[in-house]
Design an enzyme around this catalytic site. Structure first.
Site, PDB file in Angstrom:
ATOM      1  CG  ASP A   1      -2.103   0.892   1.091  1.00  0.00           C
ATOM      2  OD1 ASP A   1      -2.363   1.387  -0.022  1.00  0.00           O
ATOM      3  OD2 ASP A   1      -2.781   1.130   2.118  1.00  0.00           O
TER       4      ASP A   1
ATOM      5  CG  HIS B   1      -0.217   2.366  -9.483  1.00  0.00           C
ATOM      6  ND1 HIS B   1      -0.467   1.874  -8.220  1.00  0.00           N
ATOM      7  CD2 HIS B   1      -1.257   3.199  -9.768  1.00  0.00           C
ATOM      8  CE1 HIS B   1      -1.618   2.381  -7.769  1.00  0.00           C
ATOM      9  NE2 HIS B   1      -2.108   3.191  -8.702  1.00  0.00           N
TER      10      HIS B   1
ATOM     11  CG  LEU C   1       9.185 -17.194  -3.842  1.00  0.00           C
ATOM     12  CD1 LEU C   1       9.106 -17.141  -2.320  1.00  0.00           C
ATOM     13  CD2 LEU C   1       9.634 -15.835  -4.388  1.00  0.00           C
TER      14      LEU C   1
HETATM   15  C1  IPE Z   1      -5.622  -2.633  -0.328  1.00  0.00           C
HETATM   16  O1  IPE Z   1      -5.218  -1.311  -0.490  1.00  0.00           O
HETATM   17  C2  IPE Z   1      -5.484  -3.373  -1.602  1.00  0.00           C
HETATM   18  C3  IPE Z   1      -4.129  -3.504  -2.120  1.00  0.00           C
HETATM   19  C4  IPE Z   1      -3.028  -3.153  -1.516  1.00  0.00           C
HETATM   20  C5  IPE Z   1      -4.041  -4.116  -3.417  1.00  0.00           C
HETATM   21  P1  IPE Z   1      -6.280  -0.116  -0.652  1.00  0.00           P
HETATM   22  O2  IPE Z   1      -5.473   1.128  -0.668  1.00  0.00           O
HETATM   23  O3  IPE Z   1      -7.163  -0.386  -1.809  1.00  0.00           O
HETATM   24  O4  IPE Z   1      -7.127  -0.280   0.663  1.00  0.00           O
HETATM   25  P2  IPE Z   1      -7.987   0.768   1.482  1.00  0.00           P
HETATM   26  O5  IPE Z   1      -8.958   1.384   0.522  1.00  0.00           O
HETATM   27  O6  IPE Z   1      -7.008   1.771   2.025  1.00  0.00           O
HETATM   28  O7  IPE Z   1      -8.626  -0.040   2.562  1.00  0.00           O
HETATM   29  C1  IPE Z   2      -1.432   0.315  -3.428  1.00  0.00           C
HETATM   30  O1  IPE Z   2      -1.231   1.694  -3.411  1.00  0.00           O
HETATM   31  C2  IPE Z   2      -1.739  -0.237  -4.817  1.00  0.00           C
HETATM   32  C3  IPE Z   2      -3.147  -0.611  -5.029  1.00  0.00           C
HETATM   33  C4  IPE Z   2      -4.069  -0.625  -4.129  1.00  0.00           C
HETATM   34  C5  IPE Z   2      -3.514  -1.012  -6.373  1.00  0.00           C
HETATM   35  P1  IPE Z   2      -2.456   2.695  -3.480  1.00  0.00           P
HETATM   36  O2  IPE Z   2      -2.814   2.911  -4.915  1.00  0.00           O
HETATM   37  O3  IPE Z   2      -3.562   2.233  -2.608  1.00  0.00           O
HETATM   38  O4  IPE Z   2      -1.811   4.036  -2.926  1.00  0.00           O
HETATM   39  P2  IPE Z   2      -2.350   4.932  -1.733  1.00  0.00           P
HETATM   40  O5  IPE Z   2      -2.631   4.000  -0.592  1.00  0.00           O
HETATM   41  O6  IPE Z   2      -3.565   5.629  -2.235  1.00  0.00           O
HETATM   42  O7  IPE Z   2      -1.210   5.856  -1.447  1.00  0.00           O
HETATM   43 MG    MG Z   3      -3.987   2.430  -0.611  1.00  0.00          MG
END
Ligand code: IPE
Ligand code: IPE
Ligand code: MG
Length: 244
Positions: free
Chosen positions: A21, A38, A132
């Site tokens: 995240d 990303h 792995l």
């Molecule tokens: C959870 O992250 C999903 C992934 C890391 C793929 P999100 O950023 O989507 O989750 P919330 O919305 O903060 O709970």
């Molecule tokens: C995690 O990073 C990747 C996905 C959930 C696809 P985020 O896109 O949720 O990035 P933040 O949490 O908004 O910074």
């Molecule tokens: Mg996120």
């Protein structure tokens, strides 16, 4: 914080699962478009997969896209789909050469047919590998996974091939997308958020949780070892108390 331990002296969790995240916050802090967050996240995936392989982790699961992430801006969703295609196209050969076995967990609904074909091919290509075990959770939601399992179990019960009384925890585990993969010992979430966001909700019953403020694009081998060190400081009891 205790002194850093060399990976050889650490007790390795058999299965590490990571909620990756913070990609967009990483980009925002650098005044970059979120797609570059990303991209940077994908580079971190490569590093962490290599590190997990090197330090001898048997199972690594990465949460890459949740079933709720379809709610995001369609441009962002499309960028993430493009990155998944790139990851398979550019990294599959090397992972296969390194004996990595790839699995995917999550729904097949809404995913475009070309991606489904790529995932199926990556799974089949690496099925015989013994290094792995890398699982990518993509279009994944733990509650949906349990719904799928309950439906499959109900179908068998209705057909008379499964006795309701014979259904136990093991039965449920076997009907989940993660069948054949041991439950995670350690779940790491980056970026400071402290929630599961529908990740491995059945399988995490006895996992240790490590939350780090590091944003996913900055997570690397050192951060992975740091999380495993924290895991080493935990005492797992499984409800048995401390002998007192
Ligand atoms: C959870 O992250 C999903 C992934 C890391 C793929 P999100 O950023 O989507 O989750 P919330 O919305 O903060 O709970
Ligand atoms: C995690 O990073 C990747 C996905 C959930 C696809 P985020 O896109 O949720 O990035 P933040 O949490 O908004 O910074
Ligand atoms: Mg996120």
């Amino acid at each position: 914080m205790s002194a850093a331990l060399a990976p050889e002296t650490l007790r390795m969790p058999r299965h590490v699962a990571i909620i990756m995240d913070g990609n967009r916050r990483w980009a925002r802090a650098r005044l970059l478009p979120r797609v570059l967050g990303h991209h940077a996240g994908m580079r971190a995936v490569r590093k962490v997969v290599a590190a997990a392989h090197d330090i001898g982790i048997a199972y690594l699961t990465l949460y890459s896209f949740s079933s709720e992430n379809w709610r995001r801006d369609p441009h962002e969703v499309s960028d993430i789909m493009g990155l998944l295609r790139r990851f398979i196209r550019e990294d599959l050969a090397e992972m296969h050469a390194k004996n990595v076995r790839l699995r995917f967990i999550g729904g097949r609904d809404r995913v475009s047919p070309d991606i489904l074909a790529m995932l199926d091919d990556a799974r089949a290509t690496t099925e015989g590998n013994t290094g792995l075990n890398l699982t990518i959770a993509f279009n994944y939601g733990g509650q949906d996974e349990i719904v799928d399992a309950v439906r499959a179990i109900a179908r068998e019960a209705k057909a008379g091939t499964l006795e309701p009384e014979a259904i136990g925890r093991e039965t449920i585990s076997q009907f989940l997308h993660t069948a054949g993969v041991p439950d995670p010992d350690l779940i790491v979430r980056t970026s400071g958020e402290q929630r599961l966001s529908n990740f491995l909700i059945w399988q995490s019953a006895y996992a240790e949780f490590v939350f780090t403020d590091t944003l996913w694009p900055e997570f690397d081998r050192k951060a992975l070892i740091g999380a495993i060190e924290e895991f080493n400081r935990r005492e797992r009891r499984y409800g048995a108390g401390d002998g007192a």
